[in-house]
Design a protein around this motif. Structure first.
Motif, short mmCIF file in Angstrom:
data_model
loop_
_atom_site.label_atom_id
_atom_site.label_comp_id
_atom_site.label_asym_id
_atom_site.label_seq_id
_atom_site.Cartn_x
_atom_site.Cartn_y
_atom_site.Cartn_z
N TYR A 25 0.83 -1.22 0.00
CA TYR A 25 0.00 0.00 0.00
C TYR A 25 0.86 1.27 0.00
CZ TYR A 25 -3.75 -3.28 0.91
OH TYR A 25 -4.62 -4.33 0.81
N PHE A 26 2.07 1.13 -0.54
CA PHE A 26 3.03 2.25 -0.60
C PHE A 26 3.32 2.81 0.79
CE2 PHE A 26 0.93 2.16 -4.76
CZ PHE A 26 2.04 2.02 -5.57
N LEU A 27 3.34 1.90 1.76
CA LEU A 27 3.59 2.34 3.13
C LEU A 27 4.99 1.92 3.56
CD1 LEU A 27 0.20 1.17 4.64
CD2 LEU A 27 0.90 3.54 4.35
N PRO A 28 5.61 2.70 4.41
CA PRO A 28 6.93 2.29 4.91
C PRO A 28 6.75 1.16 5.93
CG PRO A 28 6.23 4.30 6.00
CD PRO A 28 5.17 3.99 4.98
N ARG A 29 7.75 0.27 6.01
CA ARG A 29 7.66 -0.81 7.00
C ARG A 29 8.20 -0.26 8.32
NH1 ARG A 29 5.69 -5.32 4.88
NH2 ARG A 29 6.07 -5.68 2.68
N ILE A 30 7.31 -0.13 9.27
CA ILE A 30 7.70 0.46 10.55
C ILE A 30 7.78 -0.60 11.61
CG2 ILE A 30 6.90 2.01 12.39
CD1 ILE A 30 5.72 3.74 10.16
N ASP A 31 8.91 -0.63 12.32
CA ASP A 31 9.05 -1.56 13.43
C ASP A 31 10.10 -1.03 14.39
OD1 ASP A 31 8.48 -3.68 14.95
OD2 ASP A 31 8.82 -5.19 13.39
N PHE A 32 9.94 -1.38 15.64
CA PHE A 32 10.92 -0.96 16.64
C PHE A 32 11.36 -2.14 17.50
CE2 PHE A 32 8.46 2.83 15.68
CZ PHE A 32 9.46 3.72 15.38
#
Lengths: 278, 140, 290
Positions: free
Chosen positions: C283-290
């Motif tokens: 969905y053209f979203l950045p992969r965010i994780d911490f």
């Protein structure tokens, strides 16, 4: 002074290791308790916790084996086999290796991947370390055949353990009670409905035979009265339809009858048989 | 070699964590072989019309359909399609839907009609797709 | 001097001994269920993608330790196991006073998007206290995507395509055209065609085989009806007349139904195509994780 320090360090090491092991052992017992109460999902969490904190890997075999058992109890056979395989790789002796391997075989039996179960049985049989455990191997080979609905072969496998083995008798009896699908079809070619009689479906046999006689009469009568078109139409659309139907039904009746016979034995094995099961 | 298999197994385990994304319970694995579908003779007594139609359907099944083999390439079969169509709509629309289905059955090239195929090889063709309600149409 | 050193050394040794004993006893009693150990274990499970178990560990940790990263991971665990509603609620707890506020807001919108209530999602994007400045464009993109699934009329392309990179505008324009001007068939036209020539409506909907079968069966029944009347077989004549009428009517109805199935398939295929396209691109979203 040096000696004193060495004693202290030795003591420290001993205490840390021993106490640490105590806690890891407690965690293993705790996980086993949950396993015992059949809360397998939660038991896996605790075995995983044990594996994570067990820095000395003292329980790597047991924990992975138990996780495999949990997944097996939950019907998640692929996961179960993965963990049994890890336990197999971490087996410390031949007995542990054999236990893991047989669990993989048993899971394959339940998963109905019989070929794989049989292949693993053959591998174990060829392994010289387990030459004294042929009975165990034949036992699981017999079960593999049972789940593959090959009762005669199952009986042969159990007979290798003991000719009067309980499961040998059951498998042989089941095989004897089964009907021949080919025979049911062949006799239906000769007399429509005969296959249905052979499999005990008398009403269907009577109706099938009646339709064939009636449609046969219509067809022959049409040709006798020179109504060739009618003869072909009735012959193709009615007579042949019921003739083919009788053969098809004979096959289906035989298949269903065999499933019924097999299921009677399988039901006994699941609910009443006291011996070890997959 | 052992190490290689261990690594593969561990990788597989991390992938398999997906099976634990919802809590599950122990379950008894049935030993029995699933029996093939057996014809059931049931009378739908929801109203007089359905009682008569289902009675006629059962009679047809008992005296004809169950004896002439497995001929219908569709699921549900043409006769069941008729009963279900009438139940879902009414006798007039149900009859028209059945006539259309029967015609489609006569098509020698029906395999090219993009019907979804069931595990037993039959073309899945439920009456709900023909009730003229677009939201009821299903392709899987 | 030497005596003094000896004394100091002895004192040090005794102190070290006590210290070692204390730390040994502490070290030797790991409580695997303490917050510290639960966190370690939870992080391990999280890395192993064992999200449900990780979630349970994080939830316990948060009873004693309040930490934004743990909160984020807890919410993200729920997101990963598709418990979107709970995930959205948990991401919300990071909206204010957290360094992860912006990321949490984006993940909140992602969770809300996957609840598949597109109208509600679009309303959410208008909520001022939820909005993100850093990921405004990403949220706008999700909003644009929702229009492709809904029955409502599409907004202008300038508004719809604005959050997307120029490189995908051609593809989006294709979707836009497919959605706005679907190649539907008219059920009425299909029915009228079949009422004129049996099977013609089926040809119109692309079912040639069915059309031929419909034409031949209706024609054959009509022929049998006529020939039986001609041969003075009135009963058979009426029987075949009735059957002709049923098959004729059935074909008209079936043609209209075929047109509707055709339309439903177009919509089904379009939605699948759109879904696949955006899913493949996350969905053209950045992969965010911490």
């Amino acid at each position: 002074m040096k000696i004193r320090m060495i004693i202290i360090l030795f003591f420290l090491f001993f205490v840390v290791t021993a106490k640490g092991q105590d806690y890891v052992q407690s965690q293993f017992d705790y996980a086993n308790n949950i396993f015992g109460s059949q809360h397998y999902f939660d038991a896996i969490t605790e075995y995983k916790r044990l594996l994570f904190f067990d820095l000395t890997k003292a329980f790597i075999y047991e924990a992975n084996f138990k996780i495999g058992e949990c997944y097996k109890a939950g019907g998640k056979f692929d996961d179960a086999i993965e963990y049994f395989s890890i336990s197999e790789l971490n087996a410390r002796n031949d007995d542990e290796f054999f236990e893991s391997k047989t669990q993989i075989i048993r899971t394959n039996i339940l998963r109905r991947t019989t070929d794989r179960a049989l292949q693993l049985c053959d591998e174990l049989e060829k392994d010289e370390r387990f030459s004294s455990r042929t009975d165990d191997i034949n036992y699981w080979r017999g079960w593999s055949y049972i789940f593959a609905d090959e009762w005669k072969r199952a009986a042969n496998s159990f007979a290798k353990i003991n000719f009067n083995h309980e499961l040998k008798k059951l498998a042989a009896q089941t095989d004897k009670e089964k009907v021949s699908v080919t025979f049911a079809k062949v006799i239906s070619y000769i007399l429509p409905g005969a296959g249905a009689i052979y499999t005990g479906n008398y009403l269907s046999a009577l109706l099938s035979l009646s339709w064939n006689m009636l449609a046969g009469y219509w067809t022959v009568n049409s040709f006798v009265q020179d109504r060739v078109f009618d003869g072909f139409v009735v012959g193709e659309l009615v007579w042949l339809r019921f003739y083919r139907g009788a053969i098809y039904n004979a096959e289906q009746f035989a298949i269903n009858k065999n499933i019924e016979v097999a299921n009677k034995s399988l039901k006994f094995l699941q609910n009443e048989y006291k011996g070890i099961k997959p | 070699m052992r190490l290689f298999f261990l690594i593969i197994s561990i990788c597989a385990c991390s992938l398999s964590a997906q099976s634990d994304w919802a809590k599950w319970e122990a379950k008894q694995i049935p030993y029995e072989i699933p029996a093939s579908h057996q014809q059931e003779y049931k009378i739908d007594s929801s109203d007089l019309g359905m009682t008569l139609i289902s009675f006629a359907h059962n009679t047809y099944n008992f005296f004809v359909s169950d004896l002439d083999g497995d001929n219908c390439p569709f699921y549900p079969s043409c006769s069941s399609f008729f009963v279900l169509s009438v139940k879902e709509t009414n006798i007039i629309l149900g009859t028209l839907m059945f006539a259309d289905r029967f015609t489609r059955d006569l098509n020698f090239f029906k395999g090219m009609n993009r019907y979804p195929i069931a595990a037993n090889g039959k073309f899945i063709d439920p009456p709900s797709n023909y009730t003229m309600h677009i939201q009821k149409i299903k392709f899987d | 001097m030497a005596n003094s050193l000896n004394k100091t050394s002895l004192l040090f040794n005794n102190f070290a001994l006590i210290f070692i004993f204390m730390s040994a006893s502490l070290f030797a009693q790991p409580d695997f269920f303490s917050a510290k150990y639960r966190l370690e274990f939870g992080n391990y499970l999280y890395a192993e993608k064992d999200y449900l178990r990780a979630f349970h560990e994080f939830r316990n940790v948060l009873k004693t330790i309040d930490n934004d990263t743990i909160r984020f991971r807890l919410a993200n665990s729920l997101f990963k196991i598709s418990r979107m509603s709970e995930a959205a609620d948990n991401f919300k707890t990071l909206f204010f006073g957290s360094a992860l506020s912006e990321e949490a807001r984006l993940m909140f919108y992602q969770s809300a998007y996957f609840l598949n209530d597109h109208k509600w999602f679009r309303e959410l994007t208008e909520q001022e206290n939820y909005q993100t400045t850093k990921y405004k464009n990403e949220v706008e993109r999700l909003k644009s995507i929702t229009y492709f699934y809904d029955k409502i009329s599409l907004p202008d392309t300038n508004i719809l395509f604005k959050p997307f990179h120029d490189s995908v505008h051609t593809r989006l324009a294709k979707f836009y055209k497919q959605k706005k001007y679907p190649q539907y068939k008219s059920p009425t036209a299909a029915a009228v065609l079949s009422s004129v020539i049996p099977g013609a409506g089926k040809i119109y909907t692309g079912e040639i085989g069915d059309a031929v079968a419909a034409f031949l069966s209706t024609a054959a029944l009509a022929y049998l009806a006529v020939s039986n009347f001609n041969a003075e077989h009135k009963f058979r004549g009426w029987l075949f007349t009735g059957l002709t009428a049923v098959f004729y009517g059935g074909n008209i109805y079936g043609s209209a139904a075929a047109a509707q199935i055709y339309n439903a398939r177009i919509r089904f295929n379009f939605e699948n195509e759109v879904k696949l396209y955006f899913e493949e691109r996350n969905y053209f979203l950045p992969r965010i994780d911490f």
